[in-house]
Design a protein around this motif. Sequence first.
Motif, PDB file in Angstrom:
ATOM      1  N   UNK A   1      38.451  35.558  49.842  1.00 40.29           N
ATOM      2  CA  UNK A   1      39.354  34.409  49.727  1.00 40.29           C
ATOM      3  C   UNK A   1      40.778  34.901  49.939  1.00 40.29           C
ATOM      4  N   UNK A   2      41.673  34.006  50.380  1.00 38.41           N
ATOM      5  CA  UNK A   2      43.070  34.430  50.574  1.00 38.41           C
ATOM      6  C   UNK A   2      43.692  34.907  49.270  1.00 38.41           C
ATOM      7  N   UNK A   3      44.586  35.850  49.404  1.00 40.24           N
ATOM      8  CA  UNK A   3      45.227  36.427  48.225  1.00 40.24           C
ATOM      9  C   UNK A   3      45.981  35.378  47.421  1.00 40.24           C
ATOM     10  N   UNK A   4      46.587  34.408  48.105  1.00 42.46           N
ATOM     11  CA  UNK A   4      47.405  33.409  47.406  1.00 42.46           C
ATOM     12  C   UNK A   4      46.586  32.473  46.533  1.00 42.46           C
ATOM     13  N   UNK A   5      45.274  32.408  46.765  1.00 38.58           N
ATOM     14  CA  UNK A   5      44.436  31.508  45.971  1.00 38.58           C
ATOM     15  C   UNK A   5      44.029  32.120  44.640  1.00 38.58           C
ATOM     16  N   UNK A   6      44.224  33.420  44.460  1.00 38.76           N
ATOM     17  CA  UNK A   6      43.834  34.110  43.223  1.00 38.76           C
ATOM     18  C   UNK A   6      45.042  34.195  42.304  1.00 38.76           C
ATOM     19  N   UNK A   7      44.883  33.660  41.113  1.00 39.32           N
ATOM     20  CA  UNK A   7      45.948  33.699  40.106  1.00 39.32           C
ATOM     21  C   UNK A   7      45.432  34.468  38.895  1.00 39.32           C
ATOM     22  N   UNK A   8      46.359  34.960  38.107  1.00 38.58           N
ATOM     23  CA  UNK A   8      45.969  35.697  36.913  1.00 38.58           C
ATOM     24  C   UNK A   8      46.634  35.078  35.699  1.00 38.58           C
ATOM     25  N   UNK A   9      45.798  34.891  34.659  1.00 40.08           N
ATOM     26  CA  UNK A   9      46.308  34.324  33.428  1.00 40.08           C
ATOM     27  C   UNK A   9      47.064  35.344  32.605  1.00 40.08           C
TER      28      UNK A   9
END
Length: 385
Positions: free
Chosen positions: A304-312
């Motif tokens: 998946x694109x890097x921008x779609x991964x978020x970290x809490x």
Amino acid sequence: MGNLRAVGMAGSLAVAIALAGCGPANDQASVAEVARPVEVLAVKTEPLALTSELPGRVEPMRVAEVRARVPGIVMQKRFEEGADVKAGDLLFQIDPAPLKAALSRAEGELARTQSVVLEAQARVKRYEPLVKIEAVSQQDFDSATADLRNAQATTRSAQADLQSARLNLGYASVTAPISGRVGRALVTEGALVGQGDATLMARIQQLDPVYVDFTQSAADALRLRESLKDGKLSATDNKALSIRVDGTAYERQGALMFTDVAVDRGTGQVSLRGKFANTDGVLLPGMFVRVRTPQGTDNQAILVPQRSVQRGSDGVAQVMVVGVDDRVESRNVVTGAMQGSRWQISEGLKAGDQVIVGGLTGLQPGAKVAPAQPHAQAQSPESKQ
């Protein structure tokens, strides 16, 4: 008259009720939920060649220490420091005069022993028929035979001394044992070398090709083996390596030569070695590099694109997906290796999931969305067919 007044009041009440009923309906329509447009990417699996980036150091393919093999005074230095030399090139000249004298003495000693052999042979030849008729004693004949054998042994020793003298004279011309790049001269003209030990005079390193030695954690190697055994990864015969000089964009392609059969007890690392061409001489011994090495192929990889991964706040990776009734769901995922601008997702997603890749700002789980393909994907040749 009273009836008309009652009818009028009833009509006014009906109109008031009608107006009161219209008000809430209009308010409900004004606050109806609006779906927010977002860009989504349908998850699909694809083959992915996994690699690891490991630290390494450049080592010369061969190193030769040029040493004085005979004692003497250095007369000449015949090379330019830092230049490339070929095997057999003259590097130093040691004074050959004492060695020539030693050679002459060895030649003279050999000639003397050869004459003694001839004399002993003649005596034995003369005594041989005489001993049969007892004209000379057996003891004299045996003594002549022993003298001949002793002279022959002395001759062989003199021949060996002569050969050593010739070798030593040749060693006075110090030549390059291998082709490569010669470093700085460690002795100068007029220096006395070879007295008691083989004096180091210079060092030659072969720099094309070069080796790159690097290490990998034994635990990582074991996990890779288990993944191959379980079928999570497929083995590859590709032994291609690439290196990047640390701190620069310089890259070079090479091949894996071998993996050591033992684990370092102190570090728990396994040593590996790669081989790289170095025709331009950029890679120098001791240089720190990053080695990219293949680790197998994941045939069902999800990217998946890097921008779609978020970290809490807890550091857990999350992605937003479109769930039932086009509502946003937050999904915890486990990331693997970074491949260019995409994250490998090892857990948390499956083929067919719609991952939100655009319009994430302020988006909360449960929100109503209107999914659409990213503009670049919608305009791709595949989408037009």
